[in-house]
Design an enzyme around this catalytic site. Structure first.
Site, PDB file in Angstrom:
ATOM      1  N   ARG A   1      82.439  85.967-100.867  1.00 19.38           N
ATOM      2  CA  ARG A   1      82.562  84.641-101.466  1.00 19.38           C
ATOM      3  C   ARG A   1      81.238  84.079-101.992  1.00 19.38           C
ATOM      4  NH1 ARG A   1      85.336  80.380-100.016  1.00 19.38           N
ATOM      5  NH2 ARG A   1      83.782  79.429-101.343  1.00 19.38           N
TER       6      ARG A   1
ATOM      7  N   ASP B   1      95.151  78.354-101.664  1.00 20.29           N
ATOM      8  CA  ASP B   1      95.065  77.048-101.017  1.00 20.29           C
ATOM      9  C   ASP B   1      96.216  76.177-101.506  1.00 20.29           C
ATOM     10  OD1 ASP B   1      93.100  75.425 -99.179  1.00 20.29           O
ATOM     11  OD2 ASP B   1      93.831  74.036-100.697  1.00 20.29           O
TER      12      ASP B   1
ATOM     13  N   ARG C   1      94.950  77.970 -92.556  1.00 17.51           N
ATOM     14  CA  ARG C   1      93.698  77.817 -93.271  1.00 17.51           C
ATOM     15  C   ARG C   1      92.569  78.457 -92.459  1.00 17.51           C
ATOM     16  NH1 ARG C   1      90.880  72.773 -92.006  1.00 17.51           N
ATOM     17  NH2 ARG C   1      92.870  72.079 -91.240  1.00 17.51           N
TER      18      ARG C   1
ATOM     19  N   TYR D   1      96.601  64.170-100.018  1.00 17.02           N
ATOM     20  CA  TYR D   1      95.315  64.444-100.685  1.00 17.02           C
ATOM     21  C   TYR D   1      95.258  63.766-102.050  1.00 17.02           C
ATOM     22  CZ  TYR D   1      94.158  67.986 -97.192  1.00 17.02           C
ATOM     23  OH  TYR D   1      93.860  68.634 -96.024  1.00 17.02           O
TER      24      TYR D   1
ATOM     25  N   ARG E   1      89.003  83.998 -91.941  1.00 15.42           N
ATOM     26  CA  ARG E   1      87.891  83.749 -92.853  1.00 15.42           C
ATOM     27  C   ARG E   1      86.630  83.423 -92.066  1.00 15.42           C
ATOM     28  NH1 ARG E   1      91.893  86.276 -95.150  1.00 15.42           N
ATOM     29  NH2 ARG E   1      93.433  84.887 -96.016  1.00 15.42           N
TER      30      ARG E   1
HETATM   31  O1  1CP Z   1      95.262  74.584 -92.050  1.00  9.73           O
HETATM   32  C1  1CP Z   1      96.287  74.015 -92.363  1.00  9.73           C
HETATM   33  O2  1CP Z   1      96.660  72.942 -91.877  1.00  9.73           O
HETATM   34  C2  1CP Z   1      97.161  74.692 -93.377  1.00  9.73           C
HETATM   35  C3  1CP Z   1      97.458  73.917 -94.622  1.00  9.73           C
HETATM   36  C4  1CP Z   1      96.258  73.731 -95.508  1.00  9.73           C
HETATM   37  C5  1CP Z   1      95.494  72.574 -95.694  1.00  9.73           C
HETATM   38  C6  1CP Z   1      95.656  71.258 -94.993  1.00  9.73           C
HETATM   39  C7  1CP Z   1      95.745  74.720 -96.368  1.00  9.73           C
HETATM   40  C8  1CP Z   1      96.332  76.055 -96.473  1.00  9.73           C
HETATM   41  N1  1CP Z   1      94.744  74.165 -97.111  1.00  9.73           N
HETATM   42  C9  1CP Z   1      94.541  72.862 -96.725  1.00  9.73           C
HETATM   43  C10 1CP Z   1      93.551  71.947 -97.313  1.00  9.73           C
HETATM   44  C11 1CP Z   1      92.179  72.470 -97.073  1.00  9.73           C
HETATM   45  N2  1CP Z   1      91.652  73.506 -97.783  1.00  9.73           N
HETATM   46  C12 1CP Z   1      91.278  72.088 -96.084  1.00  9.73           C
HETATM   47  C13 1CP Z   1      91.531  71.003 -95.044  1.00  9.73           C
HETATM   48  C14 1CP Z   1      90.706  69.778 -95.238  1.00  9.73           C
HETATM   49  C15 1CP Z   1      91.140  68.654 -94.308  1.00  9.73           C
HETATM   50  O3  1CP Z   1      90.768  68.677 -93.129  1.00  9.73           O
HETATM   51  O4  1CP Z   1      91.879  67.761 -94.778  1.00  9.73           O
HETATM   52  C16 1CP Z   1      90.143  72.901 -96.203  1.00  9.73           C
HETATM   53  C17 1CP Z   1      88.883  72.880 -95.408  1.00  9.73           C
HETATM   54  C18 1CP Z   1      90.399  73.790 -97.285  1.00  9.73           C
HETATM   55  C19 1CP Z   1      89.522  74.870 -97.787  1.00  9.73           C
HETATM   56  C20 1CP Z   1      89.975  76.234 -97.455  1.00  9.73           C
HETATM   57  N3  1CP Z   1      91.216  76.760 -97.787  1.00  9.73           N
HETATM   58  C21 1CP Z   1      89.197  77.260 -96.858  1.00  9.73           C
HETATM   59  C22 1CP Z   1      87.771  77.123 -96.384  1.00  9.73           C
HETATM   60  C23 1CP Z   1      86.865  77.062 -97.537  1.00  9.73           C
HETATM   61  C24 1CP Z   1      85.941  78.225 -97.706  1.00  9.73           C
HETATM   62  O5  1CP Z   1      85.075  78.067 -98.604  1.00  9.73           O
HETATM   63  O6  1CP Z   1      86.015  79.247 -97.043  1.00  9.73           O
HETATM   64  C25 1CP Z   1      89.997  78.417 -96.810  1.00  9.73           C
HETATM   65  C26 1CP Z   1      89.618  79.769 -96.309  1.00  9.73           C
HETATM   66  C27 1CP Z   1      91.270  78.060 -97.383  1.00  9.73           C
HETATM   67  C28 1CP Z   1      92.415  78.995 -97.590  1.00  9.73           C
HETATM   68  C29 1CP Z   1      93.744  78.539 -97.133  1.00  9.73           C
HETATM   69  N4  1CP Z   1      94.178  77.239 -97.128  1.00  9.73           N
HETATM   70  C30 1CP Z   1      95.451  77.215 -96.621  1.00  9.73           C
HETATM   71  C31 1CP Z   1      95.862  78.527 -96.333  1.00  9.73           C
HETATM   72  C32 1CP Z   1      97.199  78.938 -95.741  1.00  9.73           C
HETATM   73  C33 1CP Z   1      94.810  79.364 -96.702  1.00  9.73           C
HETATM   74  C34 1CP Z   1      94.845  80.872 -96.751  1.00  9.73           C
HETATM   75  C35 1CP Z   1      94.817  81.520 -95.473  1.00  9.73           C
HETATM   76  C36 1CP Z   1      93.422  81.739 -95.007  1.00  9.73           C
HETATM   77  O7  1CP Z   1      92.516  81.888 -95.816  1.00  9.73           O
HETATM   78  O8  1CP Z   1      93.252  81.810 -93.816  1.00  9.73           O
END
Ligand code: 1CP
Length: 326
Positions: free
Chosen positions: A15, A51, A2, A126, A6
């Protein structure tokens, strides 16, 4: 991970004005965001921009990613009736995902794309809590207090996550990663009794497609062998377990992924460089080593540091690596 890559200004610019999940479901935007870190850092693979909650949204569940919070559901899933009322996910709903993957793969050329999904426990955590939580008390209570409801919920999550991975692989992704980010909150017995079979069910949707399957969690040092047994080819290791120790636990025939400590990305370069070299050495006893971070990139990371880390890794020749022993 995640937020990997980014931290980029070009990501924030693109975005601007689009919610996270809407960006994921816009194929052109999702493809462009996936490509940004590859262009900038010269990494050897791309991770698909999406996500883990996307399959929920595609099934019609009211879920949003709230900035600075994470996934939030309008209606948490807590009772047998809630689970029975979960919608069916239609395969056609994956169209924006398959289109985004196809566009991405076309532009990546020979660079492989890694697809992913959330593991049933992490996704269900979640769904039960309705939002991020620290201890995941809701799902951990449910698996003991009402195991049938838990199994029904985790089976639903395994099905949508498995099909989400499958859709990405069928559209051209080269590998898939199952993220059980919060499995570290479980004791080994609970993982074995209530979770492992559901993760195995998610993997069963993509077994036999010829794509390497990666299984990652955080705080999961005690259950690495069970995570491998669930159906993974490669085990992702977070920053807490030394890779040589992971090899001791999993055997030298298990390829590993990991595990630069994200905290060191803001340390002085000498400290970071020494750490990266240690990680390379520690991973060299495994059957294969996918070098990455031991959890997500902190959004405040200086992108230039990431580029420099990638170039350092590319400069290390196998001949100069001195394996570490656990
Ligand atoms: O980081 C990990 O542990 C990977 C698994 C995971 C989790 C727990 C992903 C994969 N998404 C999530 C839920 C999630 N989504 C959270 C965690 C919240 C918590 O602490 O419980 C968050 C903050 C998000 C939002 C999110 N997803 C963002 C940031 C938001 C933004 O506006 O920029 C981003 C960039 C993602 C994309 C994402 N989520 C997961 C992956 C593998 C990816 C794609 C890879 C990447 O963008 O880097």
């Amino acid at each position: 991970m995640r937020q990997a890559g980014r931290s980029l200004p070009e990501y924030r610019a693109l975005r601007e004005g689009t919610s996270m999940l809407d960006a994921c479901l816009d194929p052109e935007m999702a493809a462009e965001i996936t490509l940004q870190p590859v262009r900038r850092h010269d990494v050897d693979a791309a991770i698909f921009f999406s996500d883990i909650v996307i399959p929920l949204r595609l099934a019609g569940i009211d879920v949003e990613i709230v900035p600075n919070v994470g996934p939030v559901l309008a209606h948490p899933v807590r009772t047998r009736a809630d689970v029975e009322a979960l919608p069916q996910l239609d395969d056609d709903a994956f169209a924006p995902i398959t289109e985004a993957v196809a566009r991405t793969v076309e532009q990546l050329g020979s660079t492989p794309l890694i697809g992913f999904a959330g593991a049933p426990f992490t996704l269900a955590a979640y769904m039960v809590e309705g939002r991020p939580s620290r201890d995941h008390l809701g799902p951990r209570t449910m698996m003991h207090a009402d195991p049938e409801t838990w199994d029904a919920l985790a089976s639903w999550a395994a099905d949508v996550s498995g099909r989400f991975m499958r859709a990405q692989l069928m559209a051209g992704a080269s590998a898939a990663q199952l993220f059980d980010s919060w499995a570290g909150s479980l004791g080994r017995d609970d993982y074995a009794a209530h979770v492992q079979k559901h993760s195995a069910a998610a993997f069963s949707h993509v077994a036999g497609l010829g794509a390497p399957l990666i299984h990652f969690g955080t705080g999961t040092g005690e259950i690495l062998d069970l995570m491998k047994e669930a159906g993974a080819d490669v085990v992702g290791i977070d920053y807490r377990v030394n890779l040589a120790e992971a090899t001791r636990r999993l055997g030298a025939q298990t390829p590993l992924q990991g595990n630069i400590d994200p905290a060191l990305l803001t340390a002085d370069w000498d400290v970071l460089e020494a750490h990266v070299r240690d990680v390379v050495a520690a991973g060299s006893g495994a059957a294969g080593h996918v070098l990455n971070l031991g959890h997500g990139v902190p959004p405040s990371t200086d992108p230039e540091v990431l580029t420099r880390v990638v170039s350092l890794i590319h400069s290390i020749s196998p001949a100069e690596i001195e394996p570490t022993r656990a």
